[in-house]
Scaffold this active site. Structure first.
Site, PDB file in Angstrom:
ATOM      1  CG  ASP A  53      17.129 -12.310  -1.880  1.00 10.17           C
ATOM      2  OD1 ASP A  53      16.301 -12.274  -0.936  1.00 10.17           O
ATOM      3  OD2 ASP A  53      17.677 -13.361  -2.254  1.00 10.17           O
ATOM      4  CB  VAL A  54      14.818  -8.485   2.272  1.00 10.33           C
ATOM      5  CG1 VAL A  54      14.345  -7.201   1.617  1.00 10.33           C
ATOM      6  CG2 VAL A  54      13.738  -9.558   2.261  1.00 10.33           C
ATOM      7  CG  ASN A  80       5.588  -3.764   3.047  1.00 13.82           C
ATOM      8  OD1 ASN A  80       4.518  -3.915   3.636  1.00 13.82           O
ATOM      9  ND2 ASN A  80       5.736  -4.042   1.747  1.00 13.82           N
ATOM     10  CE1 TYR A 148       2.606 -13.246   6.785  1.00 13.16           C
ATOM     11  CE2 TYR A 148       0.808 -13.571   8.339  1.00 13.16           C
ATOM     12  CZ  TYR A 148       1.525 -12.749   7.488  1.00 13.16           C
ATOM     13  OH  TYR A 148       1.156 -11.435   7.343  1.00 13.16           O
ATOM     14  CE  LYS A 152       4.473 -10.831   8.747  1.00 14.21           C
ATOM     15  NZ  LYS A 152       5.260  -9.647   8.303  1.00 14.21           N
ATOM     16  CB  ALA A 181      -4.660  -3.907   4.025  1.00 22.99           C
ATOM     17  CB  THR A 183      -2.712  -6.043  -1.019  1.00 27.34           C
ATOM     18  OG1 THR A 183      -2.531  -7.252  -0.262  1.00 27.34           O
ATOM     19  CG2 THR A 183      -2.653  -4.834  -0.092  1.00 27.34           C
TER      20      THR A 183
END
Length: 243
Positions: A53-54, A80, A148, A152, A181, A183
Site C-alpha cells: 500500500d503505497v 507509477n 487528480y 499531478k 495510453a 489501459t
C-alpha cells in the site's frame, strides 16, 4: 556486473504491468509492488511480487527492505501507482475521497521516492534513477478532475525537487506525462469523455507498449544524462488547446 534492480509500483495492471514486463525483458531484476498479490503474480511470475500500500509508510518501508534484502540495491524506481480519484464540481468532492487520492497519487509517490533515495545515496556504487508517472493533467486539467489534477501538478514539483536534491548523490529523476495510453483505466475515454466545452466525445488512445518503450529509453541512459520531462500522447488527442 549484476543485472540492475528496478522497483515498479502499480505493477498489477495497466501501465505498471506493461512497464514491468518490458524491464524484465531488458534483463532487469524487477520488484513488482501493488495492493494485491494475485495480479502481481500474473504480471510476472519470475519477478519479486511484494503486496504494498503505497500510501502507508510502513508498507513502503517493508517493500524496500524486501528488495534490498533480496538484491542489495535499487537502481531504478518507476513511481507509477495512481488513481483518477473523485470527479465533479469542487464543492461536491467528498473530503475523504480527496484525501485518498492525495494519499495514493502524491504521498505514495513521495514515500516510495523517499525510500528509494535513501537506498540509492548509500549503496555502492552510489546513485540511481527515479521515473515519476505524471500525466498531461500535470499541464492542463479535464473538467471535474480537481483531485487528480492537483496531485499531478504536485508530482511535477516532486520531480523537480528530487532531481535537484539528487545531484550530489548521482540520483537522476525524470517524469513521463502520458495522455490516453490504452489501459483499463482509460477505457471510458475511448467510449466518450466530457470536454472543456461540456460536450461528450470519444478520444483516441494509443498502445501502452509505447509508454514502456519511452520508460526503457529514460531508464537506459547513463546517470550523467537525464530526460527531465517527456510528454507522450495519442497524436490527435484534444490536449493542446484544452480548456
Amino acid at each position: 556486473m549484476s543485472a540492475p534492480v528496478a522497483v515498479v509500483t502499480g505493477a498489477g495492471s495497466g501501465l505498471g504491468r506493461v512497464i514491468a514486463r518490458a524491464l524484465l525483458a531488458d534483463g532487469y531484476r524487477v520488484a513488482l509492488a501493488g495492493r494485491r498479490a494475485g495480479p502481481l503474480a500474473e504480471t510476472a511470475p519470475d519477478g519479486l511480487a511484494v503486496p504494498t500500500d503505497v500510501s502507508d509508510p510502513d508498507s513502503v518501508g517493508e517493500l524496500f527492505d524486501r528488495v534490498t534484502a533480496t538484491w542489495g540495491r535499487v537502481d531504478l524506481l518507476v513511481n507509477n501507482a495512481g488513481v483518477f480519484g473523485p470527479s465533479g464540481p469542487p464543492d461536491e468532492i467528498p473530503v475523504a475521497e480527496w484525501l485518498s487520492c492525495v494519499d495514493i497519487n502524491l504521498t505514495g509517490a513521495f514515500l516510495c521516492a523517499r525510500a528509494a533515495f535513501g537506498v540509492m545515496r548509500r549503496q555502492d556504487p552510489r546513485g540511481g534513477r527515479i521515473i515519476n508517472n505524471g500525466s498531461v493533467s500535470a499541464h492542463s486539467p479535464r473538467p471535474g478532475s480537481i483531485a487528480y489534477t492537483a496531485t499531478k501538478h504536485a508530482m511535477t514539483g516532486l520531480t523537480k525537487s528530487l532531481s535537484l536534491d539528487g545531484r550530489p548523490f548521482g540520483i537522476a529523476c525524470g517524469q513521463i506525462d502520458i495522455g490516453n495510453a490504452a489501459t483499463e483505466m482509460t477505457a471510458g475515454i475511448a467510449a466518450g469523455t466530457r470536454q472543456a466545452d461540456g460536450t461528450l466525445r470519444p478520444e483516441p488512445t494509443f498502445d501502452a507498449a509505447h509508454v514502456a518503450a519511452a520508460v526503457r529509453y529514460m531508464a537506459g541512459l547513463p546517470l550523467e544524462a537525464n530526460v527531465q520531462f517527456l510528454t507522450l500522447t495519442a497524436t490527435t488527442m484534444p490536449f493542446l488547446g484544452r480548456g
